[in-house]
Design a protein around this motif. Structure first.
Motif, PDB file in Angstrom:
ATOM      1  N   ARG A 208       0.814  -1.215   0.000  1.00 46.90           N
ATOM      2  CA  ARG A 208       0.000   0.000   0.000  1.00 46.90           C
ATOM      3  C   ARG A 208       0.850   1.268   0.000  1.00 46.90           C
ATOM      4  O   ARG A 208       0.363   2.336  -0.399  1.00 46.90           O
ATOM      5  CB  ARG A 208      -0.944  -0.017   1.205  1.00 46.90           C
ATOM      6  CG  ARG A 208      -1.945  -1.171   1.126  1.00 46.90           C
ATOM      7  CD  ARG A 208      -2.972  -1.130   2.242  1.00 46.90           C
ATOM      8  NE  ARG A 208      -3.856  -2.288   2.159  1.00 46.90           N
ATOM      9  CZ  ARG A 208      -5.162  -2.279   2.407  1.00 46.90           C
ATOM     10  NH1 ARG A 208      -5.756  -1.138   2.754  1.00 46.90           N
ATOM     11  NH2 ARG A 208      -5.885  -3.375   2.314  1.00 46.90           N
ATOM     12  N   LEU A 209       2.081   1.171   0.444  1.00 40.31           N
ATOM     13  CA  LEU A 209       2.964   2.338   0.457  1.00 40.31           C
ATOM     14  C   LEU A 209       3.910   2.367  -0.740  1.00 40.31           C
ATOM     15  O   LEU A 209       4.924   3.056  -0.722  1.00 40.31           O
ATOM     16  CB  LEU A 209       3.773   2.350   1.757  1.00 40.31           C
ATOM     17  CG  LEU A 209       2.967   2.650   3.031  1.00 40.31           C
ATOM     18  CD1 LEU A 209       3.783   2.330   4.277  1.00 40.31           C
ATOM     19  CD2 LEU A 209       2.504   4.103   3.056  1.00 40.31           C
ATOM     20  N   ALA A 210       3.561   1.641  -1.774  1.00 43.60           N
ATOM     21  CA  ALA A 210       4.429   1.551  -2.953  1.00 43.60           C
ATOM     22  C   ALA A 210       4.657   2.904  -3.615  1.00 43.60           C
ATOM     23  O   ALA A 210       5.668   3.099  -4.306  1.00 43.60           O
ATOM     24  CB  ALA A 210       3.838   0.561  -3.954  1.00 43.60           C
ATOM     25  N   LEU A 239       5.620   5.674   9.928  1.00 48.04           N
ATOM     26  CA  LEU A 239       6.038   4.398   9.348  1.00 48.04           C
ATOM     27  C   LEU A 239       5.957   4.479   7.828  1.00 48.04           C
ATOM     28  O   LEU A 239       5.015   4.002   7.191  1.00 48.04           O
ATOM     29  CB  LEU A 239       5.190   3.252   9.913  1.00 48.04           C
ATOM     30  CG  LEU A 239       5.682   2.746  11.265  1.00 48.04           C
ATOM     31  CD1 LEU A 239       4.626   1.890  11.956  1.00 48.04           C
ATOM     32  CD2 LEU A 239       6.977   1.952  11.119  1.00 48.04           C
ATOM     33  N   ASN A 240       6.973   5.072   7.252  1.00 45.60           N
ATOM     34  CA  ASN A 240       7.079   5.257   5.819  1.00 45.60           C
ATOM     35  C   ASN A 240       7.507   3.955   5.132  1.00 45.60           C
ATOM     36  O   ASN A 240       7.761   2.944   5.793  1.00 45.60           O
ATOM     37  CB  ASN A 240       8.080   6.382   5.521  1.00 45.60           C
ATOM     38  CG  ASN A 240       9.475   6.030   6.042  1.00 45.60           C
ATOM     39  OD1 ASN A 240      10.222   5.266   5.415  1.00 45.60           O
ATOM     40  ND2 ASN A 240       9.835   6.564   7.204  1.00 45.60           N
ATOM     41  N   TYR A 241       7.626   3.995   3.828  1.00 43.81           N
ATOM     42  CA  TYR A 241       7.965   2.793   3.056  1.00 43.81           C
ATOM     43  C   TYR A 241       9.280   2.170   3.522  1.00 43.81           C
ATOM     44  O   TYR A 241       9.362   0.951   3.727  1.00 43.81           O
ATOM     45  CB  TYR A 241       8.044   3.139   1.562  1.00 43.81           C
ATOM     46  CG  TYR A 241       8.513   1.978   0.712  1.00 43.81           C
ATOM     47  CD1 TYR A 241       7.613   1.020   0.259  1.00 43.81           C
ATOM     48  CD2 TYR A 241       9.858   1.833   0.362  1.00 43.81           C
ATOM     49  CE1 TYR A 241       8.039  -0.062  -0.519  1.00 43.81           C
ATOM     50  CE2 TYR A 241      10.295   0.756  -0.408  1.00 43.81           C
ATOM     51  CZ  TYR A 241       9.375  -0.177  -0.838  1.00 43.81           C
ATOM     52  OH  TYR A 241       9.811  -1.243  -1.594  1.00 43.81           O
ATOM     53  N   GLU A 297      20.201   9.771  10.434  1.00 47.03           N
ATOM     54  CA  GLU A 297      20.254   8.334  10.150  1.00 47.03           C
ATOM     55  C   GLU A 297      18.985   7.596  10.557  1.00 47.03           C
ATOM     56  O   GLU A 297      18.882   6.380  10.370  1.00 47.03           O
ATOM     57  CB  GLU A 297      21.447   7.716  10.885  1.00 47.03           C
ATOM     58  CG  GLU A 297      22.776   8.386  10.582  1.00 47.03           C
ATOM     59  CD  GLU A 297      23.889   7.875  11.478  1.00 47.03           C
ATOM     60  OE1 GLU A 297      23.755   6.753  12.003  1.00 47.03           O
ATOM     61  OE2 GLU A 297      24.883   8.600  11.660  1.00 47.03           O
ATOM     62  N   LEU A 298      18.009   8.312  11.113  1.00 48.89           N
ATOM     63  CA  LEU A 298      16.798   7.664  11.606  1.00 48.89           C
ATOM     64  C   LEU A 298      15.837   7.383  10.464  1.00 48.89           C
ATOM     65  O   LEU A 298      15.392   8.286   9.768  1.00 48.89           O
ATOM     66  CB  LEU A 298      16.119   8.544  12.661  1.00 48.89           C
ATOM     67  CG  LEU A 298      16.917   8.792  13.938  1.00 48.89           C
ATOM     68  CD1 LEU A 298      16.155   9.716  14.876  1.00 48.89           C
ATOM     69  CD2 LEU A 298      17.255   7.484  14.636  1.00 48.89           C
ATOM     70  N   VAL A 299      15.486   6.129  10.303  1.00 50.73           N
ATOM     71  CA  VAL A 299      14.518   5.724   9.289  1.00 50.73           C
ATOM     72  C   VAL A 299      13.105   5.941   9.811  1.00 50.73           C
ATOM     73  O   VAL A 299      12.183   6.202   9.053  1.00 50.73           O
ATOM     74  CB  VAL A 299      14.732   4.245   8.894  1.00 50.73           C
ATOM     75  CG1 VAL A 299      13.808   3.841   7.750  1.00 50.73           C
ATOM     76  CG2 VAL A 299      16.188   4.007   8.501  1.00 50.73           C
ATOM     77  N   PHE A 300      12.949   5.848  11.120  1.00 52.97           N
ATOM     78  CA  PHE A 300      11.660   6.094  11.758  1.00 52.97           C
ATOM     79  C   PHE A 300      11.906   6.579  13.172  1.00 52.97           C
ATOM     80  O   PHE A 300      12.745   6.034  13.894  1.00 52.97           O
ATOM     81  CB  PHE A 300      10.820   4.808  11.774  1.00 52.97           C
ATOM     82  CG  PHE A 300       9.537   4.895  12.568  1.00 52.97           C
ATOM     83  CD1 PHE A 300       8.715   6.009  12.492  1.00 52.97           C
ATOM     84  CD2 PHE A 300       9.146   3.839  13.384  1.00 52.97           C
ATOM     85  CE1 PHE A 300       7.537   6.077  13.215  1.00 52.97           C
ATOM     86  CE2 PHE A 300       7.958   3.900  14.116  1.00 52.97           C
ATOM     87  CZ  PHE A 300       7.158   5.019  14.030  1.00 52.97           C
ATOM     88  N   ALA A 301      11.200   7.644  13.547  1.00 57.90           N
ATOM     89  CA  ALA A 301      11.286   8.189  14.900  1.00 57.90           C
ATOM     90  C   ALA A 301       9.917   8.715  15.294  1.00 57.90           C
ATOM     91  O   ALA A 301       9.095   9.056  14.439  1.00 57.90           O
ATOM     92  CB  ALA A 301      12.321   9.308  14.967  1.00 57.90           C
ATOM     93  N   LEU A 302       9.670   8.784  16.588  1.00 56.43           N
ATOM     94  CA  LEU A 302       8.455   9.401  17.104  1.00 56.43           C
ATOM     95  C   LEU A 302       8.774  10.797  17.586  1.00 56.43           C
ATOM     96  O   LEU A 302       9.838  11.015  18.179  1.00 56.43           O
ATOM     97  CB  LEU A 302       7.889   8.579  18.270  1.00 56.43           C
ATOM     98  CG  LEU A 302       7.406   7.171  17.946  1.00 56.43           C
ATOM     99  CD1 LEU A 302       7.023   6.438  19.232  1.00 56.43           C
ATOM    100  CD2 LEU A 302       6.234   7.199  16.975  1.00 56.43           C
TER     101      LEU A 302
END
Length: 479
Positions: A208-210, A239-241, A297-302
């Motif tokens: 879905r995130l394509a 929460l990205n691809y 360098e963070l791919v995902f953070a809150l």
């Protein structure tokens, strides 16, 4: 499973976020009662519902506490607590005593909050499927794609805490996997089946995130877009691809699906130089606004506006030694070694404070700056992808190249022999993820028979009883 006090979205206090800019889009205005039929009547309502889940991830029971600097770090033996007063409960938890009222309440809070958010995600997904006509463009796929990833991530972390040691007990009973909103308990599934469901949800999220904007435009860490467009900016705060692919790599590794873990990690590092460049030493040690979390360098953070409270509650030098979540100098020395000051992570995060015999942990201290990284909680790092490649690579050259890339960007001496790889990976997990909740899960995944302990200064023996948290009483009573 009891959700009596978590009735759908309203009781969780879903937050409405302003989407006007980087510093404003997480301004939280709690809503005590938001009926489901009112929330999900527009595309904007679905965005608010999704944002509310991200806000609640920062609760003290989850990544704003227990799953970041709290319970999982105590179990990883990061701290040494006084055995009296307010610290006695933490001391018992650190000694793996799961029978105290404190431990039981602590574990129940993690469980109930995690499954409450899963219930909210499932409510969002159900309504999105019923009201697809409300969405424009790719909004349906993007919103539900993130929701699938959130459901997978929450289940996976609950599994890593309450599930069996997977390496030795793949079919042991673990946790429920809830794919719809429920107010009653569901079956405890075998560990392997839980991981299958996690992987399936992440595959659906990936699908879905394509067309996620991050693929063509990068993290989009800038202001100036319209309100609607800004919802899809700051992609590393969601929460990205690439975060989904990184989660896949983490889960595949845990499931011992090594070739799949390698492939997923390689896809993420393929864009590292372009989208997630290594943070420089000058940025990390900047005297005015040190980037102690290596934010680029963070791919995902809150984004957690009250992040500095972690520092003031647990680590500030204003606390006395018997009030502080203390890491003894001897423990630090064993992890960082004699060349500790060369390691950027040590130099920036561990400070000698007046009146204390041990260094204080500064990673989450207030920066007094408007830099976007000042209130971020790291969730997935690019370095983890390089560690996964080093662990699963098909040849020694690739493994060494991968681990050395991280070491070179931490000021650490490079490896020259693959014979040191296993011990170096252990040491890197100990250093890289301090205050981020990943070390205990590494120990459990590897089923290490003993781990370094800040309590004793030596090693503590480990077993299934210590690695597997007991289910909350509300869950066992139901069964």
């Amino acid at each position: 499973m009891k959700f009596d006090k978590y009735i759908k979205i309203g009781v969780l206090g879903i937050a409405l976020w302003s989407l006007t800019g980087c510093t404003d889009w997480l301004d939280v205005q709690p809503v005590d009662q938001v009926a489901e039929e009112q929330m999900f009547t527009s595309e904007e309502g679905f965005r608010q519902g999704l944002n509310g889940v991200y806000v609640e991830l920062c609760s003290s029971n989850l990544y704003g506490g227990d799953l970041q600097v709290g319970t999982v770090e105590v179990l990883a033996q990061r701290y040494k607590f006084a055995n009296y007063g307010t610290m006695q409960n933490l001391n018992s938890l650190g000694q793996f005593d799961y029978t105290t009222d404190y431990s039981k309440s602590n574990f129940a809070g993690i469980w109930e909050k995690g499954y409450a958010l899963i219930a909210n995600v499932n409510t969002l997904l159900k309504n999105a499927d019923e009201k697809k006509n409300l969405f424009t463009g790719d909004q349906y796929n993007w919103i539900t794609g993130e929701a699938y990833a959130l459901r997978a991530m929450l289940h996976f972390d609950l599994f890593r805490l309450f599930g069996p040691v997977y390496k030795t007990n793949k079919e042991g009973r673990a946790i429920p996997y809830n794919k719809e909103f429920v107010l009653s308990g569901t079956d405890l599934l075998p560990a392997s089946e839980v991981l299958e469901y996690v992987i399936d949800d992440l595959k659906e999220a990936e699908r879905r995130l394509a067309n996620d904007p991050i693929i063509e435009q990068g993290p989009l860490l800038e202001e100036g877009a319209t309100e609607g467009e800004n919802f899809w900016h700051y992609r590393t705060f969601r929460l990205n691809y690439y975060a989904v692919k990184a989660l896949q790599a983490r889960v595949y590794l845990y499931a011992e699906m090594f070739s799949e873990a390698l492939a997923a990690a390689r896809e993420v590092v393929a864009v590292q130089e372009q989208y997630f460049p290594f943070t420089t030493k000058s940025q990390v040690t900047d005297g005015q606004k040190p980037d102690r979390i290596f934010s680029s360098e963070l791919v995902f953070a809150l984004q957690y506006p009250n992040r500095d409270k972690i520092f003031t509650d647990y680590f500030t030098p204003d606390l006395k030694d018997d009030q502080m979540w203390l890491t003894p100098s001897t423990y630090l020395e064993k992890i960082f070694g004699t060349l500790a000051l060369n390691d950027w992570r040590y130099e920036s995060n561990w400070k000698v404070a007046s009146g204390h015999t041990n260094r204080c942990f500064y990673k989450y201290s207030d920066l007094e700056t408007d830099a976007y990284y000042a209130d971020l909680l790291p969730m997935i790092r690019m370095s983890e992808m390089y560690y996964i490649i080093a662990e699963t690579a098909e040849n020694e050259t690739d493994a060494l190249e991968s681990i050395n890339l991280v070491l070179d960007n931490r000021g650490v001496e490079l490896l020259t022999s693959a014979s040191q790889l296993e011990s170096t990976l252990l040491n890197e997990y100990q250093k890289e993820f301090w205050g981020e909740g990943q070390l205990f899960f590494y120990y459990k995944r590897m089923n290490r028979s003993s781990i370094l302990s800040a309590f004793s200064g030596g090693n503590v023996e480990m077993n299934d009883t210590k690695y597997v948290l007991p289910l909350p009483q509300s869950e066992t009573d139901f069964r």
